[in-house]
Design a protein around this motif. Sequence first.
Motif, PDB file in Angstrom:
ATOM      1  N   PHE A  60       0.640  -1.386   0.113  1.00 10.92           N
ATOM      2  CA  PHE A  60      -0.140   0.101   0.386  1.00 10.92           C
ATOM      3  C   PHE A  60       1.289   1.454  -0.245  1.00 10.92           C
ATOM      4  O   PHE A  60       0.739   2.006  -0.430  1.00 10.92           O
ATOM      5  N   TYR A  61       1.996   1.052   0.663  1.00 14.07           N
ATOM      6  CA  TYR A  61       2.511   2.420   0.972  1.00 14.07           C
ATOM      7  C   TYR A  61       3.610   2.682  -0.114  1.00 14.07           C
ATOM      8  O   TYR A  61       3.510   4.046  -0.743  1.00 14.07           O
ATOM      9  N   TYR A  69       5.120   3.699  13.846  1.00 11.03           N
ATOM     10  CA  TYR A  69       4.831   2.878  13.112  1.00 11.03           C
ATOM     11  C   TYR A  69       5.610   1.476  14.328  1.00 11.03           C
ATOM     12  O   TYR A  69       4.647  -0.068  14.554  1.00 11.03           O
ATOM     13  N   LYS A  70       6.644   1.347  14.505  1.00 10.00           N
ATOM     14  CA  LYS A  70       7.216   0.451  15.787  1.00 10.00           C
ATOM     15  C   LYS A  70       6.231  -0.609  17.165  1.00 10.00           C
ATOM     16  O   LYS A  70       6.125  -1.239  17.128  1.00 10.00           O
ATOM     17  N   ASN A  71       5.530   0.154  17.023  1.00 16.12           N
ATOM     18  CA  ASN A  71       4.965   0.149  18.884  1.00 16.12           C
ATOM     19  C   ASN A  71       3.118  -0.101  18.176  1.00 16.12           C
ATOM     20  O   ASN A  71       2.771  -1.068  18.111  1.00 16.12           O
ATOM     21  N   LEU A  72       3.236   0.014  16.968  1.00 18.00           N
ATOM     22  CA  LEU A  72       1.642  -1.145  15.871  1.00 18.00           C
ATOM     23  C   LEU A  72       2.167  -1.948  15.525  1.00 18.00           C
ATOM     24  O   LEU A  72       1.455  -3.119  15.735  1.00 18.00           O
ATOM     25  N   VAL A  73       3.745  -2.302  14.864  1.00 21.41           N
ATOM     26  CA  VAL A  73       4.289  -3.346  14.655  1.00 21.41           C
ATOM     27  C   VAL A  73       4.139  -4.545  16.046  1.00 21.41           C
ATOM     28  O   VAL A  73       3.503  -5.599  16.691  1.00 21.41           O
ATOM     29  N   ALA A  89       2.171   9.714  -5.712  1.00 25.13           N
ATOM     30  CA  ALA A  89       1.940  11.049  -5.197  1.00 25.13           C
ATOM     31  C   ALA A  89       1.339  11.571  -4.642  1.00 25.13           C
ATOM     32  O   ALA A  89       0.646  12.113  -4.277  1.00 25.13           O
ATOM     33  N   ILE A  90       0.818   9.905  -3.496  1.00 24.25           N
ATOM     34  CA  ILE A  90      -0.592   9.932  -2.940  1.00 24.25           C
ATOM     35  C   ILE A  90      -0.057   9.428  -1.259  1.00 24.25           C
ATOM     36  O   ILE A  90       0.748   8.736  -1.117  1.00 24.25           O
ATOM     37  N   LYS A  91      -0.111  10.136  -0.183  1.00 25.19           N
ATOM     38  CA  LYS A  91       0.454  10.036   1.076  1.00 25.19           C
ATOM     39  C   LYS A  91      -0.495   9.022   1.187  1.00 25.19           C
ATOM     40  O   LYS A  91      -1.459   8.444   2.042  1.00 25.19           O
ATOM     41  N   PRO A  92       0.189   7.428   1.720  1.00 25.00           N
ATOM     42  CA  PRO A  92      -0.164   6.520   2.690  1.00 25.00           C
ATOM     43  C   PRO A  92      -0.451   6.268   3.729  1.00 25.00           C
ATOM     44  O   PRO A  92       1.412   7.237   4.662  1.00 25.00           O
ATOM     45  N   LEU A 120       4.473   9.181   8.457  1.00 29.00           N
ATOM     46  CA  LEU A 120       6.262   7.942   7.962  1.00 29.00           C
ATOM     47  C   LEU A 120       6.515   8.376   7.087  1.00 29.00           C
ATOM     48  O   LEU A 120       6.006   8.159   5.909  1.00 29.00           O
ATOM     49  N   ASP A 121       7.952   7.841   7.610  1.00 29.12           N
ATOM     50  CA  ASP A 121       8.562   7.396   5.522  1.00 29.12           C
ATOM     51  C   ASP A 121       9.566   6.566   6.141  1.00 29.12           C
ATOM     52  O   ASP A 121      10.828   6.808   6.604  1.00 29.12           O
ATOM     53  N   PHE A 122       9.205   5.403   5.600  1.00 25.16           N
ATOM     54  CA  PHE A 122      10.113   4.401   5.532  1.00 25.16           C
ATOM     55  C   PHE A 122      11.584   4.259   4.466  1.00 25.16           C
ATOM     56  O   PHE A 122      12.619   3.074   4.206  1.00 25.16           O
ATOM     57  N   HIS A 123      11.441   5.600   3.589  1.00 25.72           N
ATOM     58  CA  HIS A 123      12.897   6.089   2.383  1.00 25.72           C
ATOM     59  C   HIS A 123      13.498   4.589   1.931  1.00 25.72           C
ATOM     60  O   HIS A 123      14.239   4.093   1.959  1.00 25.72           O
ATOM     61  N   LEU A 124      11.612   4.285   1.232  1.00 23.59           N
ATOM     62  CA  LEU A 124      11.610   2.781   0.456  1.00 23.59           C
ATOM     63  C   LEU A 124      12.564   3.134  -0.456  1.00 23.59           C
ATOM     64  O   LEU A 124      13.290   2.436  -1.260  1.00 23.59           O
TER      65      LEU A 124
END
Length: 729
Positions: free
Chosen positions: A53-54, A99-103, A61-64, A274-278
């Motif tokens: 999804f991200y 993110y880490k807390n949701l994980v 160019a849509i914020k996930p 949140l930015d995963f820097h993928l």
Amino acid sequence: MLHANFVHLHLHTEYSFLDGACRIDDLVEAASRYKLPALAITDHGNMCGCIEFYKKLMHAAIKPIIGQEVYLAPQSRFDRKGKEVYYHLVLLVRNEKGYKNLVKLSTIAYKEGFYYKPRIDKEVLKEYNDGLIGMSACIRGEISYHLLRGDYDKAKKALLEYLAIFGKENFYLELMRLGLKENEIVNGGLLTLSEELGVPCVATNDCHYINKDDSESHDILLCLQTGKDIDDESRMRFESNELYLRSPEEMEQLFSDHPEAIKNTLEVADRCNLDFHLDEVKVQLPHYDVPEGFSSSDEYLEKLAKEGLKAKYTHIDEKIEERFNHELNVIKKRGLSGYFLIITDLVNFARESGIPVGPGRGSAVGSLVLYSLGVTEIDPLKYGLVFERFLNPERAAMPDVDIDFSDTRRDEVISYIKRKYGEENVSQIITFGTMAARAVVRDVGRVLKIALPEIDRIAKTIPFGISLKEAQEIPEFRNIINEKEEYKKLISLAMRLEGITRHASVHAAGMVVAPHEITEFVPLYRMPDGSFVTQYPMEAIDALGLLKIDILGLRTLTIIKNTIELLKRENKKIDIENIRLDDKKAFNLLSKGMTNGVFQLESEGMKDILRKIKPDSFTDIMAVLALYRPGPLGGLTKDSFIKRKHGKEAINYIHKNLEPILKETYGIILYQEQVMQIASVVAGFSLGEADTLRRAMGKKLPEIMDEKRKAFVEGALRRNYSEEVANRL
């Protein structure tokens, strides 16, 4: 670009298994059409689709916005009494901490709170709420539950508890208007609570499908989830057809009396960052201890690889040395020396333990460094294999090494990995079963109560591996469907559900090894047998830069080992590493199709090709394997190859410069490496750029293919090839 003034914050994709019917690709298309500035994913009880999804929303160019609709135990997550008891609660990620807390929460739900559903409780929510936004969810939420029962005080008490956990600025009340009388009862109470306690409201639509007319196919999905047919009055169903991805204009009109609830969706979206820097090259490998005397994994890898290179080649010429140094430089630059050392250590453990190891498969055999390290036993230079297909310096992706081990001792290899790197740092990887054409026809037909012989008759006209859209080109299929209106309805509904994720299972070979505890990076999922796998599939693991290894159990290796042991008893010794590859008796058996029990050559289709080609060299066997792929089988390549090999068709080259590349395949482009070499020779592509073209062709990515086609033609013209030759290629 002007954006819409609304964001959907409560949405279920196909990863809300057999409940959500939103394919992510379709969501991206719809969100782009609506000019949504952002979009949230809040699947039931898992994060399985979050990385896909991200990536796809970022590309558009849509914020996930990453989130989840969690199940909340009323008391303790450890309670195991009574029927299914849980509330719903939506959690959205604001930042990396969130993110880490949701994980963590998602994993705890499966490991500690699983009872019908994966559940958390307020105890762990108090510990892992930083960086999260909470929302009150649908009518199954705790606050809504009490309001529906007329207990305002309990609803207020629940809200105050959430405000104490999240902080007043991080909790929102969800207003929904789905055409249900319950919504109006709940909304009245929520608005009163909002005014009394100063808690903001957001408008949501609990999206389960994209278009309003998808509600019927979604209803079929619910029947599949519960094992019911469409006429069962007692089955679970949605009493509304309004749970779709409404346009921003529809939402604004629907909540015109509460514009602040629309505006607040933008506020929430602005706060979620949140930015995963993928897009960056990120490598997250477990630590590898190098021996004393070496300052780094780079230095130690170079030492081992150089020693191995000298052992493999009696004479190291300039070509070998140049290729070796190129690979080593790319590996070091990408920070992957530790990866190569870990793979080498694993193979060495297996060999030292007497566990049979395969010679290598897939793109990894294109690496001279892996060949030097003894991970693979195929000389990439001898067979013209390309390193960039394995590790493309121009693409930010982890390499992929598939290793075959004896099927009876694969578990020993997995146990070694867990001992070496820590059980909590290692996990098997999830994979997903989807509703393929035949299967979805059978599923939908059963729900519609069509007689099984009739369903079977329709399904059997659909060849394996094609879509229902493609099946409609088959006269037999088309004629049957036109016999009855109910058949037309069956196919119409089946096409809407085709390809949707149906269930989760364990990947046959994939393992992930993290630098620290696995749940620092990815959430875990509980399988029906009680084992745990990652919630993210292979592609997501790769995108996060984690080490993944395919550990395959191969029966053939066990058979070979047992055969060698039996021959030893008769004082017959075979060195399996140095058997002849030009044995005429062996090729005679292959030419007769006598290949029962021979890995990859034992199917009837493969035997047929062998009998027609009559291989007399090892390269012919390679060609047979390539010809059996769906592409060549579906076209004229196979027939032309057979005729050319036996001198019954002239061998032609589109250009004389292609002869060195295509000579062994009689002028036919058969291998992916040949595609890359042609792109390099004709258009001047770097091998990294040529690999990007190869991947686009293999995955049928039209945008990249169009871009590369233009670059290919322009490059060919610059190198003095004619426009006709460039376009034909």
